[in-house]
Design a protein around this motif. Sequence first.
Motif, short mmCIF file in Angstrom:
data_model
loop_
_atom_site.label_atom_id
_atom_site.label_comp_id
_atom_site.label_asym_id
_atom_site.label_seq_id
_atom_site.Cartn_x
_atom_site.Cartn_y
_atom_site.Cartn_z
N GLN A 159 -2.67 -12.30 -9.59
CA GLN A 159 -1.37 -11.99 -10.17
C GLN A 159 -1.33 -12.33 -11.65
N LEU A 169 6.33 -5.37 -1.74
CA LEU A 169 6.91 -6.71 -1.72
C LEU A 169 8.40 -6.69 -2.04
N GLU A 217 1.52 -2.77 -4.20
CA GLU A 217 1.90 -4.04 -3.62
C GLU A 217 3.28 -4.48 -4.11
N GLY A 257 -1.91 -3.27 -7.41
CA GLY A 257 -0.81 -4.13 -7.81
C GLY A 257 0.52 -3.39 -7.82
N ARG A 301 7.06 -8.22 -9.01
CA ARG A 301 5.72 -8.34 -8.44
C ARG A 301 5.29 -9.80 -8.40
N ASN A 340 5.22 -11.98 -4.92
CA ASN A 340 3.90 -12.44 -4.46
C ASN A 340 3.89 -13.94 -4.24
N VAL A 363 -4.73 -14.97 -4.82
CA VAL A 363 -3.55 -14.25 -5.29
C VAL A 363 -3.07 -14.83 -6.62
N ASN A 388 1.14 -20.71 -11.02
CA ASN A 388 0.81 -20.24 -9.68
C ASN A 388 0.04 -21.30 -8.92
N GLU A 415 -4.02 -17.63 -1.16
CA GLU A 415 -3.10 -17.91 -2.27
C GLU A 415 -3.86 -18.22 -3.56
N GLY A 464 3.83 -15.80 -0.44
CA GLY A 464 2.75 -16.71 -0.04
C GLY A 464 3.29 -18.02 0.50
#
Lengths: 292, 75
Positions: free
Chosen positions: A272, B62, B58, B55, A219, A223, A268, A142, A265, A227
């Motif tokens: 995440q 998303l 979300e 989460g 997810r 995500n 995030v 990430n 970010e 971003g």
Amino acid sequence: MQEAGHKVVSEVQHGATAASAAEHAAGHPDDLGSTIMHHITDGHSLEFFGWEIPLPQIHIGGLDLSITKHVVMMWVAAVILILLFTVALRARRIVPTGLANLLEMIVLFVRDEISVKNLGAHHGRKLAPYLLTLFFFILTCNLLGLVPFAASATGNVNVTAGLAILSFLMIQFEGIREHGFFKHWKNLVPHGLPVLVLPIMIVVEILGMFVKPFALTMRLFANMTAGHVAILAFLGMIFVFKSTAASLAAAPMAVGLALGIMMLEVFVALLQAYIFTMLTSLFIGLSVHPSH
Amino acid sequence: MDQHLPYVAAAIGMGMAVIGGGYGIGRLAAAALEGIARQPQAGGPIGTNMLIAAGLIEGATLVAEILCFMIVLLK
């Protein structure tokens, strides 16, 4: 000045269709949409200060096993993690200092707050290595998305699907190891239900079994992709205006907004990685300690 | 007009997904804050569970956003 800017933009817009084949081959598409797509999708080359470093394309028996941009980024993440932990833990002390201290804090958080909390002391400590690997790998992938010339491999649906399939296998494997093969599948539905609701429950629970890894996949992928798209869309605001003056006026605002999104970010990326690890340990916990 | 309809659909869908996700996470955060205000020592577990539920919400939002993006791409 305005006319010059207008000319460039119209040339860009017309050039995009006329020369799109050539542009795509060179890896430098010119209109905004395809520029964004170029940055968030996988590719066969690495970019470094305008240079294109081609990567080998390998096809074996109809399978595309090419070494793509995201594959290289996963290797980079792995190398970073190996180096980080080797350097940090080179001198083992009872009381760690510096980098080792930071890493120990994160490792203890994942082991005690995520693993042991959801799985209990015995399974939590046993499965902590898997969850730690997952956490650090996703986190590094990430964060690589925010490094210039790098890309985030977790913004690729195939990578996240691979991670989710590993988690799915761990969920089933740990359940089977704890309860035995047949008992594990019987644990799918809670015991002592009326026979009439069993057909519905079995279908729902089997669906749920596959929805869990699918949700994990989507997810993380969505995500990270969202971003990057947001950052590129804000930066692209500079280039959509027809006049140079408007572009110059928009530039500080666009860069400021992009900076804000980039800070988000960083958060995030951490969140995440935490959510993926957390949900994996939660699902393994449900499979190991089912409700009776 | 007709060739622009997919863009309109994607824009409306995007907005509706954000409304749904925002409402869900807003309700969740409100309830969690209320819980923490009533019982501050339960803040840790409440925060963790709030993040998990956020989460999940979300994720659904998303997926909708990605589908809207696909409409524009595959138009």
